[in-house]
Design a protein around this motif. Structure first.
Motif, PDB file in Angstrom:
ATOM      1  N   MET A 248       0.843  -1.183   0.000  1.00 16.32           N
ATOM      2  CA  MET A 248       0.000   0.000   0.000  1.00 16.32           C
ATOM      3  C   MET A 248       0.885   1.242   0.000  1.00 16.32           C
ATOM      4  O   MET A 248       1.847   1.332   0.752  1.00 16.32           O
ATOM      5  N   GLY A 249       0.542   2.228  -0.854  1.00 20.83           N
ATOM      6  CA  GLY A 249       1.350   3.427  -1.006  1.00 20.83           C
ATOM      7  C   GLY A 249       1.096   4.442   0.103  1.00 20.83           C
ATOM      8  O   GLY A 249       0.233   4.276   0.959  1.00 20.83           O
ATOM      9  N   LEU A 250       1.882   5.478   0.038  1.00 18.47           N
ATOM     10  CA  LEU A 250       1.737   6.569   0.992  1.00 18.47           C
ATOM     11  C   LEU A 250       0.463   7.351   0.689  1.00 18.47           C
ATOM     12  O   LEU A 250       0.028   7.429  -0.460  1.00 18.47           O
ATOM     13  N   PRO A 251      -0.119   7.991   1.693  1.00 25.28           N
ATOM     14  CA  PRO A 251      -1.302   8.811   1.437  1.00 25.28           C
ATOM     15  C   PRO A 251      -0.920  10.038   0.598  1.00 25.28           C
ATOM     16  O   PRO A 251       0.236  10.475   0.630  1.00 25.28           O
ATOM     17  N   PRO A 252      -1.869  10.587  -0.153  1.00 27.63           N
ATOM     18  CA  PRO A 252      -1.582  11.777  -0.962  1.00 27.63           C
ATOM     19  C   PRO A 252      -1.052  12.920  -0.098  1.00 27.63           C
ATOM     20  O   PRO A 252      -1.509  13.136   1.020  1.00 27.63           O
ATOM     21  N   ASN A 253      -0.054  13.621  -0.649  1.00 28.14           N
ATOM     22  CA  ASN A 253       0.546  14.743   0.052  1.00 28.14           C
ATOM     23  C   ASN A 253       1.008  15.762  -0.993  1.00 28.14           C
ATOM     24  O   ASN A 253       2.050  15.586  -1.614  1.00 28.14           O
ATOM     25  N   VAL A 254       0.238  16.816  -1.189  1.00 28.77           N
ATOM     26  CA  VAL A 254       0.575  17.806  -2.216  1.00 28.77           C
ATOM     27  C   VAL A 254       1.876  18.545  -1.931  1.00 28.77           C
ATOM     28  O   VAL A 254       2.433  19.173  -2.828  1.00 28.77           O
ATOM     29  N   LEU A 255       2.375  18.473  -0.711  1.00 31.53           N
ATOM     30  CA  LEU A 255       3.638  19.133  -0.398  1.00 31.53           C
ATOM     31  C   LEU A 255       4.848  18.323  -0.863  1.00 31.53           C
ATOM     32  O   LEU A 255       5.949  18.837  -0.950  1.00 31.53           O
ATOM     33  N   SER A 256       4.613  17.059  -1.190  1.00 31.76           N
ATOM     34  CA  SER A 256       5.678  16.203  -1.696  1.00 31.76           C
ATOM     35  C   SER A 256       5.773  16.348  -3.208  1.00 31.76           C
ATOM     36  O   SER A 256       4.779  16.153  -3.918  1.00 31.76           O
ATOM     37  N   GLN A 257       6.955  16.666  -3.710  1.00 37.82           N
ATOM     38  CA  GLN A 257       7.107  16.851  -5.153  1.00 37.82           C
ATOM     39  C   GLN A 257       6.932  15.550  -5.925  1.00 37.82           C
ATOM     40  O   GLN A 257       6.670  15.561  -7.120  1.00 37.82           O
ATOM     41  N   ARG A 258       7.030  14.413  -5.256  1.00 37.91           N
ATOM     42  CA  ARG A 258       6.871  13.113  -5.916  1.00 37.91           C
ATOM     43  C   ARG A 258       5.417  12.654  -5.980  1.00 37.91           C
ATOM     44  O   ARG A 258       5.110  11.684  -6.650  1.00 37.91           O
ATOM     45  N   CYS A 259       4.546  13.342  -5.277  1.00 39.47           N
ATOM     46  CA  CYS A 259       3.158  12.902  -5.207  1.00 39.47           C
ATOM     47  C   CYS A 259       2.358  13.411  -6.411  1.00 39.47           C
ATOM     48  O   CYS A 259       2.397  14.594  -6.748  1.00 39.47           O
ATOM     49  N   ALA A 260       1.610  12.495  -7.032  1.00 34.97           N
ATOM     50  CA  ALA A 260       0.787  12.845  -8.191  1.00 34.97           C
ATOM     51  C   ALA A 260      -0.317  13.839  -7.848  1.00 34.97           C
ATOM     52  O   ALA A 260      -0.827  14.538  -8.723  1.00 34.97           O
ATOM     53  N   SER A 261      -0.672  13.942  -6.567  1.00 38.35           N
ATOM     54  CA  SER A 261      -1.735  14.881  -6.187  1.00 38.35           C
ATOM     55  C   SER A 261      -1.353  16.319  -6.524  1.00 38.35           C
ATOM     56  O   SER A 261      -2.222  17.152  -6.767  1.00 38.35           O
ATOM     57  N   ARG A 262      -0.065  16.603  -6.587  1.00 39.18           N
ATOM     58  CA  ARG A 262       0.374  17.958  -6.922  1.00 39.18           C
ATOM     59  C   ARG A 262      -0.049  18.332  -8.337  1.00 39.18           C
ATOM     60  O   ARG A 262      -0.422  19.469  -8.612  1.00 39.18           O
ATOM     61  N   ARG A 263      -0.001  17.387  -9.240  1.00 41.63           N
ATOM     62  CA  ARG A 263      -0.424  17.638 -10.627  1.00 41.63           C
ATOM     63  C   ARG A 263      -1.912  17.965 -10.685  1.00 41.63           C
ATOM     64  O   ARG A 263      -2.336  18.875 -11.385  1.00 41.63           O
ATOM     65  N   TYR A 264      -2.703  17.233  -9.906  1.00 37.33           N
ATOM     66  CA  TYR A 264      -4.148  17.490  -9.900  1.00 37.33           C
ATOM     67  C   TYR A 264      -4.474  18.813  -9.231  1.00 37.33           C
ATOM     68  O   TYR A 264      -5.382  19.528  -9.657  1.00 37.33           O
ATOM     69  N   LEU A 265      -3.725  19.158  -8.200  1.00 39.02           N
ATOM     70  CA  LEU A 265      -3.922  20.457  -7.563  1.00 39.02           C
ATOM     71  C   LEU A 265      -3.627  21.571  -8.555  1.00 39.02           C
ATOM     72  O   LEU A 265      -4.397  22.535  -8.664  1.00 39.02           O
ATOM     73  N   ALA A 266      -2.542  21.442  -9.306  1.00 40.32           N
ATOM     74  CA  ALA A 266      -2.200  22.453 -10.304  1.00 40.32           C
ATOM     75  C   ALA A 266      -3.309  22.587 -11.347  1.00 40.32           C
ATOM     76  O   ALA A 266      -3.644  23.694 -11.768  1.00 40.32           O
ATOM     77  N   LEU A 267      -3.887  21.475 -11.735  1.00 39.73           N
ATOM     78  CA  LEU A 267      -4.967  21.514 -12.731  1.00 39.73           C
ATOM     79  C   LEU A 267      -6.201  22.212 -12.185  1.00 39.73           C
ATOM     80  O   LEU A 267      -6.701  23.156 -12.786  1.00 39.73           O
ATOM     81  N   VAL A 268      -6.693  21.770 -11.034  1.00 43.35           N
ATOM     82  CA  VAL A 268      -7.956  22.328 -10.538  1.00 43.35           C
ATOM     83  C   VAL A 268      -7.793  23.734  -9.973  1.00 43.35           C
ATOM     84  O   VAL A 268      -8.758  24.475  -9.895  1.00 43.35           O
ATOM     85  N   ALA A 269      -6.564  24.111  -9.609  1.00 43.48           N
ATOM     86  CA  ALA A 269      -6.346  25.439  -9.037  1.00 43.48           C
ATOM     87  C   ALA A 269      -5.922  26.469 -10.082  1.00 43.48           C
ATOM     88  O   ALA A 269      -5.686  27.619  -9.735  1.00 43.48           O
ATOM     89  N   SER A 270      -5.854  26.074 -11.345  1.00 37.52           N
ATOM     90  CA  SER A 270      -5.485  27.057 -12.368  1.00 37.52           C
ATOM     91  C   SER A 270      -6.613  28.067 -12.529  1.00 37.52           C
ATOM     92  O   SER A 270      -7.789  27.776 -12.295  1.00 37.52           O
ATOM     93  N   LYS A 271      -6.231  29.258 -12.926  1.00 38.03           N
ATOM     94  CA  LYS A 271      -7.212  30.338 -13.101  1.00 38.03           C
ATOM     95  C   LYS A 271      -8.347  29.903 -14.029  1.00 38.03           C
ATOM     96  O   LYS A 271      -9.527  30.065 -13.698  1.00 38.03           O
ATOM     97  N   TRP A 272      -7.997  29.353 -15.181  1.00 36.80           N
ATOM     98  CA  TRP A 272      -9.031  29.018 -16.167  1.00 36.80           C
ATOM     99  C   TRP A 272      -9.907  27.866 -15.687  1.00 36.80           C
ATOM    100  O   TRP A 272     -11.118  27.881 -15.901  1.00 36.80           O
TER     101      TRP A 272
END
Length: 117
Positions: A1-25
């Motif tokens: 089982m993997g680590l829980p999502p952590n947007v503060l970790s540069q290796r975590c895929a959740s950062r990519r999704y945060l960038a997508l949903v938090a973009s201005k457009w």
């Protein structure tokens, strides 16, 4: 089982999704879809300043992540609508909170901005 999502970790895929949903457009398109299904032309008028290219890319990204559903009605001329999925509707509640916060704090934000005259 993997680590829980952590947007503060540069290796975590959740950062990519945060960038997508938090973009201005993305935030503006999600907000514009609040009233239900909409066609491309409506979204172009509603989200002032967005280019057709950026709108298309934003809608594709939101569709790929399951936030927006694209429906091609199979007619000539083409009739395509976009609407929030249940996942997108849950995000819309968060977007609404952010938009409301920004709008209600405009005087303080503007007053603190050294670029405002």
């Amino acid at each position: 089982m993997g680590l829980p999502p952590n947007v503060l970790s540069q290796r975590c895929a959740s950062r990519r999704y945060l960038a997508l949903v938090a973009s201005k457009w993305s935030l503006l398109v999600i907000n514009a879809l609040d009233d239900g299904p909409a066609r491309n032309g409506f979204l172009m008028r509603k989200v002032e300043g967005i280019s057709q290219k950026m709108l298309t890319q934003t809608l594709r990204d939101l569709e790929t992540t399951g936030i927006v559903k694209r429906e091609d009605h199979g007619t000539v001329p083409p009739h395509v609508t976009y609407e929030l999925t249940p996942l997108g509707k849950s995000l819309r509640l968060e977007v609404h909170s952010l938009v409301t916060w920004v709008e209600s704090h405009m005087p303080a934000l503007r007053g603190a901005d050294p670029n405002q005259s």
